[in-house]
Design a protein around this motif. Structure first.
Motif, mmCIF file in Angstrom:
data_model
loop_
_atom_site.group_PDB
_atom_site.id
_atom_site.type_symbol
_atom_site.label_atom_id
_atom_site.label_comp_id
_atom_site.label_asym_id
_atom_site.label_seq_id
_atom_site.Cartn_x
_atom_site.Cartn_y
_atom_site.Cartn_z
ATOM 1 N N PRO A 176 5.423 -0.711 -5.780
ATOM 2 C CA PRO A 176 5.149 -1.089 -4.836
ATOM 3 C C PRO A 176 3.711 -1.022 -3.720
ATOM 4 O O PRO A 176 3.499 0.768 -4.586
ATOM 5 N N ALA A 177 3.423 -1.174 -3.670
ATOM 6 C CA ALA A 177 1.454 -0.689 -3.320
ATOM 7 C C ALA A 177 1.127 -1.236 -1.801
ATOM 8 O O ALA A 177 1.682 -2.587 -0.889
ATOM 9 N N ILE A 178 -0.346 -0.412 -1.563
ATOM 10 C CA ILE A 178 -0.668 -1.649 -0.268
ATOM 11 C C ILE A 178 -2.023 -1.168 -1.035
ATOM 12 O O ILE A 178 -2.674 -0.436 -1.715
ATOM 13 N N GLN A 179 -3.644 -2.116 -0.204
ATOM 14 C CA GLN A 179 -4.774 -2.423 -0.716
ATOM 15 C C GLN A 179 -5.512 -1.288 0.680
ATOM 16 O O GLN A 179 -4.903 -2.143 1.497
ATOM 17 N N THR A 198 -11.399 4.839 4.420
ATOM 18 C CA THR A 198 -10.292 6.032 5.262
ATOM 19 C C THR A 198 -10.013 7.484 4.798
ATOM 20 O O THR A 198 -10.204 7.654 3.265
ATOM 21 N N SER A 199 -8.860 7.536 5.198
ATOM 22 C CA SER A 199 -8.493 8.883 5.111
ATOM 23 C C SER A 199 -6.546 8.420 4.798
ATOM 24 O O SER A 199 -6.402 8.101 5.113
ATOM 25 N N GLN A 200 -5.864 10.230 4.337
ATOM 26 C CA GLN A 200 -5.316 9.862 3.636
ATOM 27 C C GLN A 200 -3.873 9.712 4.426
ATOM 28 O O GLN A 200 -3.502 8.948 4.215
ATOM 29 N N GLU A 201 -4.181 10.433 5.476
ATOM 30 C CA GLU A 201 -3.361 9.794 6.995
ATOM 31 C C GLU A 201 -3.321 9.102 7.326
ATOM 32 O O GLU A 201 -1.835 8.389 7.476
ATOM 33 N N GLU A 202 -4.313 8.006 7.318
ATOM 34 C CA GLU A 202 -4.697 6.781 8.484
ATOM 35 C C GLU A 202 -3.652 5.761 6.905
ATOM 36 O O GLU A 202 -3.009 5.170 7.399
ATOM 37 N N LEU A 203 -4.057 5.894 5.988
ATOM 38 C CA LEU A 203 -3.069 4.889 4.516
ATOM 39 C C LEU A 203 -2.107 4.974 4.658
ATOM 40 O O LEU A 203 -1.140 3.969 4.547
ATOM 41 N N ALA A 204 -1.151 6.654 4.591
ATOM 42 C CA ALA A 204 -0.477 6.227 4.594
ATOM 43 C C ALA A 204 0.581 6.109 5.780
ATOM 44 O O ALA A 204 1.336 5.473 5.732
ATOM 45 N N GLU A 205 -0.304 6.068 7.166
ATOM 46 C CA GLU A 205 0.437 5.544 8.249
ATOM 47 C C GLU A 205 0.793 3.937 7.439
ATOM 48 O O GLU A 205 1.314 3.602 8.173
ATOM 49 N N ASP A 206 -0.240 3.422 7.354
ATOM 50 C CA ASP A 206 -0.695 1.874 7.358
ATOM 51 C C ASP A 206 0.745 1.233 6.234
ATOM 52 O O ASP A 206 1.335 0.730 6.529
ATOM 53 N N ALA A 207 1.160 2.100 5.159
ATOM 54 C CA ALA A 207 1.987 1.902 4.274
ATOM 55 C C ALA A 207 3.245 2.451 4.788
ATOM 56 O O ALA A 207 4.348 2.079 4.066
ATOM 57 N N GLY A 208 3.362 3.540 5.368
ATOM 58 C CA GLY A 208 4.805 3.864 6.603
ATOM 59 C C GLY A 208 5.766 4.406 5.445
ATOM 60 O O GLY A 208 6.743 4.662 5.594
ATOM 61 N N ILE A 209 4.278 5.364 5.327
ATOM 62 C CA ILE A 209 5.276 6.225 4.137
ATOM 63 C C ILE A 209 4.040 7.992 4.770
ATOM 64 O O ILE A 209 3.450 7.470 5.550
ATOM 65 N N ARG A 210 4.637 8.723 4.349
ATOM 66 C CA ARG A 210 4.695 10.129 4.618
ATOM 67 C C ARG A 210 3.240 10.144 3.527
ATOM 68 O O ARG A 210 3.300 10.028 2.413
ATOM 69 N N LYS A 211 2.065 11.486 4.368
ATOM 70 C CA LYS A 211 0.676 11.780 3.454
ATOM 71 C C LYS A 211 1.002 12.332 2.741
ATOM 72 O O LYS A 211 0.837 12.512 1.247
ATOM 73 N N GLY A 212 1.873 13.338 2.637
ATOM 74 C CA GLY A 212 2.293 13.908 1.552
ATOM 75 C C GLY A 212 3.145 12.871 0.027
ATOM 76 O O GLY A 212 2.548 13.219 -1.431
ATOM 77 N N LYS A 213 3.801 12.122 0.265
ATOM 78 C CA LYS A 213 4.055 10.949 -0.573
ATOM 79 C C LYS A 213 3.155 10.660 -1.338
ATOM 80 O O LYS A 213 2.732 10.045 -2.647
ATOM 81 N N LEU A 214 2.101 10.072 -0.202
ATOM 82 C CA LEU A 214 0.989 8.952 -0.634
ATOM 83 C C LEU A 214 0.433 10.129 -1.903
ATOM 84 O O LEU A 214 -0.539 9.257 -2.833
ATOM 85 N N GLY A 238 2.458 -10.566 -5.364
ATOM 86 C CA GLY A 238 3.243 -10.577 -3.770
ATOM 87 C C GLY A 238 2.260 -11.089 -3.168
ATOM 88 O O GLY A 238 1.602 -12.078 -3.417
ATOM 89 N N ASN A 239 2.289 -10.392 -1.613
ATOM 90 C CA ASN A 239 1.619 -11.600 -0.922
ATOM 91 C C ASN A 239 0.344 -10.902 -1.080
ATOM 92 O O ASN A 239 -0.084 -10.294 -0.073
ATOM 93 N N THR A 240 -0.561 -11.044 -1.484
ATOM 94 C CA THR A 240 -1.883 -10.615 -2.014
ATOM 95 C C THR A 240 -3.325 -10.649 -0.751
ATOM 96 O O THR A 240 -4.127 -10.616 -0.219
ATOM 97 N N GLN A 241 -2.576 -12.150 0.210
ATOM 98 C CA GLN A 241 -3.505 -12.505 1.045
ATOM 99 C C GLN A 241 -3.067 -11.147 2.383
ATOM 100 O O GLN A 241 -3.944 -11.384 3.534
ATOM 101 N N LYS A 242 -1.806 -10.634 1.896
ATOM 102 C CA LYS A 242 -1.759 -9.270 3.349
ATOM 103 C C LYS A 242 -1.079 -8.089 2.704
ATOM 104 O O LYS A 242 -0.953 -7.479 2.515
ATOM 105 N N SER A 243 -2.557 -7.782 1.162
ATOM 106 C CA SER A 243 -2.427 -6.406 0.326
ATOM 107 C C SER A 243 -2.812 -5.280 1.012
ATOM 108 O O SER A 243 -2.078 -4.245 1.487
ATOM 109 N N THR A 244 -3.370 -5.401 2.310
ATOM 110 C CA THR A 244 -2.883 -4.006 3.077
ATOM 111 C C THR A 244 -2.921 -3.748 3.653
ATOM 112 O O THR A 244 -2.527 -2.983 5.094
ATOM 113 N N GLN A 245 -1.291 -4.591 4.653
ATOM 114 C CA GLN A 245 -0.148 -4.521 5.305
ATOM 115 C C GLN A 245 0.831 -3.848 4.142
ATOM 116 O O GLN A 245 0.777 -3.882 2.904
#
Length: 527
Positions: A329-332, A337-353, A312-319
């Motif tokens: 599907p994944a995110i870098q 950071t915290s689970q809450e913050e990464l879940a927010e960046d990934a656009g999913i719920r913390k519980g799902k992450l 995929g678009n590895t230049q934007k892997s943190t998005q």
């Protein structure tokens, strides 16, 4: 006339050094971003200039650099092999160049000795013999094994190879005081003028040598290792090999009088005529040298090195919604950071992450790590994985995108303390009830397990030479076992194999020191 001749000679020599120097190409330049082990290093301009000065100094004298490079080419295949076997990134090989220039009997002002510059006390901590007869600090095989143990131990305290490397110079206590926990688990590091001098010096050696290894090789052979069980002598071995005793003494300065005792097997090296055989390099080496064509012809890819597969678009892997890892599907994580913050960046719920990544409620998100945003699979694309030192069931499940519960169920193994380097884990088929998990001998752990077929039948049980107890390793809980010491084993390796402490083995067997001999029976109380 004399003055004219001097000028003429000077001019000729200048041309010679210019041509010789340029035969290697231009002096390598320090990049703005580097890969070291599993870390991404970002260098600002000031630290780049500092490191570049050291790189320039290493290349300043072409003849001196050439002599050192020939020595590096001679010893490096053995260094790489031992680091790979111990699960230590082969990028750490440049530390041996930094420490001793790979001179076997090098001695520092602080009385550190040998290839990896161990002081006597530290050498004994990593099970090297140092006395009036034998000094394994001067043995390229043994000393590299000791260095790998020491570096792995340091890294286990930080989960950061930069800190582990600096601890090699400062000591573990000093490094803990110096770093605290600021880099623990961090995978993306910004370097500046305040970066520890020892690490900057190391990076200079990495930059100076990584694209030069394999060039200008004038040796008429390569170093071959043979395991020898004494009592015997270099003279007797020389006769069998068809070389002179002086030849063996040149490459085996670890035995002061040419005698090899019978307390354990020792590695003897000799210069064998012919071409260097194809050797296996780690994935970290390959990533560090994408343009190194001199090494690429010698490289054999480990199937495990291709994982995790990031597309995929590895230049934007943190998005969000930019990359897939193992086709999931994944995110870098850009930072710890915290689970809450990464879940927010990934656009999913913390519980799902947490659920799709098999995370505990209190688990941190590590910088540079890949985290899935949809469920992992029940199987991996490859059939098996050879466990490396420092790996956990969770890290293996993330590597291949296989659910942690599936990985545990397929191998009937539940706890990380049951993992042993060399274990061959199933990633597709369930292991039969009562079937023992195969463990590759140490010298085969860097070899590749087929990706399309089951492991060869010769590997379904540990070789007889390893003297594996008759009862399966995973069913011996709470039992007392008898272990017969095999060639190449020491108390440290045996303790890792059974998940017990060295001190406990010594206590159970009333051992006053760490010396054991091949064939010796040891009592092991499985926890």
């Amino acid at each position: 006339m004399k003055k004219y001749n001097k000028l003429k000679i000077t001019f000729i020599l200048s041309i010679f050094f210019f041509v010789t120097g340029n035969s290697w190409g231009q002096i390598p330049q320090v990049p703005r971003e580097m890969r070291f082990a599993d870390l991404t290093l970002k260098l600002n301009e000031q630290v780049r200039r500092e490191i570049q000065l050291d790189v320039d100094a290493l290349h300043k004298n072409p003849n001196y650099f050439r002599v050192k490079l020939e020595r590096v080419n001679l010893y490096m295949p053995i260094v790489e092999k031992e680091l790979l076997a111990a699960g230590v990134p082969t990028d750490l090989k440049y530390l041996a160049i930094q420490e001793s220039s790979l001179i076997p009997d090098a001695v520092s002002t602080s009385n550190a000795v040998g290839f990896w510059q161990f002081k006597k006390g530290t050498a004994e901590e990593v099970f090297l013999r140092v006395d009036n007869h034998i000094d394994e600090r001067k043995n390229i095989v043994s000393s590299t094994q000791g260095a790998a143990r020491y570096l792995a131990k340091n890294n286990s305290q930080f989960n950061n190879w930069m800190c582990g490397l600096i601890a090699y110079q400062m000591g573990l206590g000093g490094a803990k005081s110096y770093f605290g926990t600021q880099y623990n688990g961090k995978k993306i590091i910004e370097l500046d003028r305040n970066t520890h001098w020892y690490f900057k010096k190391f990076l200079a050696h990495k930059v100076a040598f990584e694209n030069q290894i394999g060039k200008l090789v004038s040796n008429t052979g390569y170093l071959e290792e043979i395991q020898v069980q004494g009592p015997t002598t270099l003279k007797a071995i020389a006769t069998n090999l068809g070389v002179s005793e002086a030849h063996l003494k040149e490459y085996n300065k670890w035995t002061s009088n040419g005698n090899i005792p019978d307390d354990r097997p020792y590695s003897v090296v000799w210069l064998r005529p012919g071409n260097v055989p194809v050797r296996t390099l780690s994935n970290t080496s390959a990533q560090s040298n994408p343009s190194n064509t001199a090494q690429s012809t010698q490289q054999i890819q480990n199937p495990a090195d291709a994982y995790p597969k990031v597309t995929g678009n590895t230049q934007k892997s943190t998005q969000a919604d930019q990359i897939k890892v193992n086709n999931i599907p994944a995110i870098q994580a850009s930072q710890k950071t915290s689970q809450e913050e990464l879940a927010e960046d990934a656009g999913i719920r913390k519980g799902k992450l947490r659920r799709v990544n098999d995370l505990g409620r209190k688990d941190d998100i590590e910088a540079g790590g890949y985290y899935y945003t949809k469920a992992k699979n029940n199987t991996a694309e490859v059939e098996t994985h050879v466990v490396q030192a420092g790996e956990t069931l969770w890290s293996i499940s993330q590597k291949y995108g296989i659910k942690l519960t599936s990985l545990k169920a397929k191998n009937r193994i539940r706890e990380d303390n049951r993992l042993i380097p060399g274990m061959v884990l199933n990633l597709q088929d369930h292991r039969k009830r009562g079937e023992e998990i195969p463990i590759l001998p140490r010298n085969q752990q860097a070899q590749k397990i087929p990706t399309t077929t089951n492991p060869p039948t010769t590997q379904t049980q540990p070789p007889a030479s390893t003297n594996q107890p008759n009862t399966p390793a995973n069913t011996n809980i709470g039992q007392t076992l008898s272990h017969t010491v095999a060639p190449g084993e020491n108390l440290f390796r045996i303790s890792q194999r059974y998940g017990v402490k060295v001190d406990d083995i010594k206590r159970w067997n009333r051992l006053s020191n760490d010396n054991i001999r091949v064939g010796q029976k040891l009592t092991i109380n499985k926890p």
